[in-house]
Design a protein around this motif. Structure first.
Motif, PDB file in Angstrom:
ATOM      1  N   ASN A  75       8.331 -35.728  -4.686  1.00 55.66           N
ATOM      2  CA  ASN A  75       9.164 -34.986  -6.049  1.00 55.66           C
ATOM      3  C   ASN A  75       8.063 -34.122  -6.717  1.00 55.66           C
ATOM      4  O   ASN A  75       8.239 -33.612  -7.760  1.00 55.66           O
ATOM      5  N   LYS A 127       5.911 -33.786   1.702  1.00 52.53           N
ATOM      6  CA  LYS A 127       5.857 -32.629   0.837  1.00 52.53           C
ATOM      7  C   LYS A 127       7.130 -31.317   1.203  1.00 52.53           C
ATOM      8  O   LYS A 127       7.370 -30.799   0.360  1.00 52.53           O
ATOM      9  N   LYS A 130      10.839 -32.707   0.624  1.00 51.35           N
ATOM     10  CA  LYS A 130      10.655 -33.318  -0.744  1.00 51.35           C
ATOM     11  C   LYS A 130      11.972 -34.473  -0.626  1.00 51.35           C
ATOM     12  O   LYS A 130      12.748 -34.609  -1.799  1.00 51.35           O
TER      13      LYS A 130
END
Length: 155
Positions: A75, A127, A130
């Motif tokens: 996030n 990453k 997400k």
């Protein structure tokens, strides 16, 4: 005739004995029913000692921290924040090549895993996508308190 009389008297005696036994049995059960049940012993209720405060094991603490790191990486609002969180998370592992196994199917205690990956690659995956779609189902720690293996499952 004498034999018939003898047989009749035996039959009568047996019949009387059976009736008497039934009557005595009925009297006993009536007598038992008429008597009040003995009072139940009074037990003293003791307040149970309060359970000790739950002590989190090192594994439980590590799982909580890692779940937070995984969610933070997934996030993160920008790549720099995600990279900083990844570096913090990697400090919890014995090395960057710590294996991460993702269970894709389990039947009769036999697990099928996705292609094994490393913690570094998994954090980079979080990453990039997400999305944190897995949860920690098993964790192994080394003698130094660092994570040495991680097993994940789909949420």
């Amino acid at each position: 005739m004498k034999q018939k009389l003898f047989t009749n008297s035996i039959n009568r005696s047996l019949m009387i004995a059976v009736v008497a036994m039934l009557a005595m049995g009925a009297c006993k059960s009536k007598k038992k029913a008429a008597q009040p049940a003995p009072p139940a012993p009074v037990e003293q209720v003791q307040q149970p000692a309060p359970p000790p405060a739950p002590v989190s094991s090192a594994e439980e603490v590590a799982v909580g921290k890692l779940e937070n790191y995984f969610n933070s990486v997934a996030n993160a609002s920008n790549a720099a924040m995600a990279n900083q969180t990844i570096q913090e998370a990697l400090a919890m592992f014995s090395n960057q090549e710590t294996p991460v196994l993702i269970v894709i199917h389990e039947e009769n205690g036999i697990k099928d895993y996705d292609e094994p990956t490393t913690i570094k690659k998994y954090l980079e995956y979080l990453k990039d996508t997400k999305k944190n779609l897995n949860y920690i189902s098993d964790i192994r720690m080394d003698a130094n308190g660092k994570v040495s293996e991680l097993e994940l499952r789909r949420k």
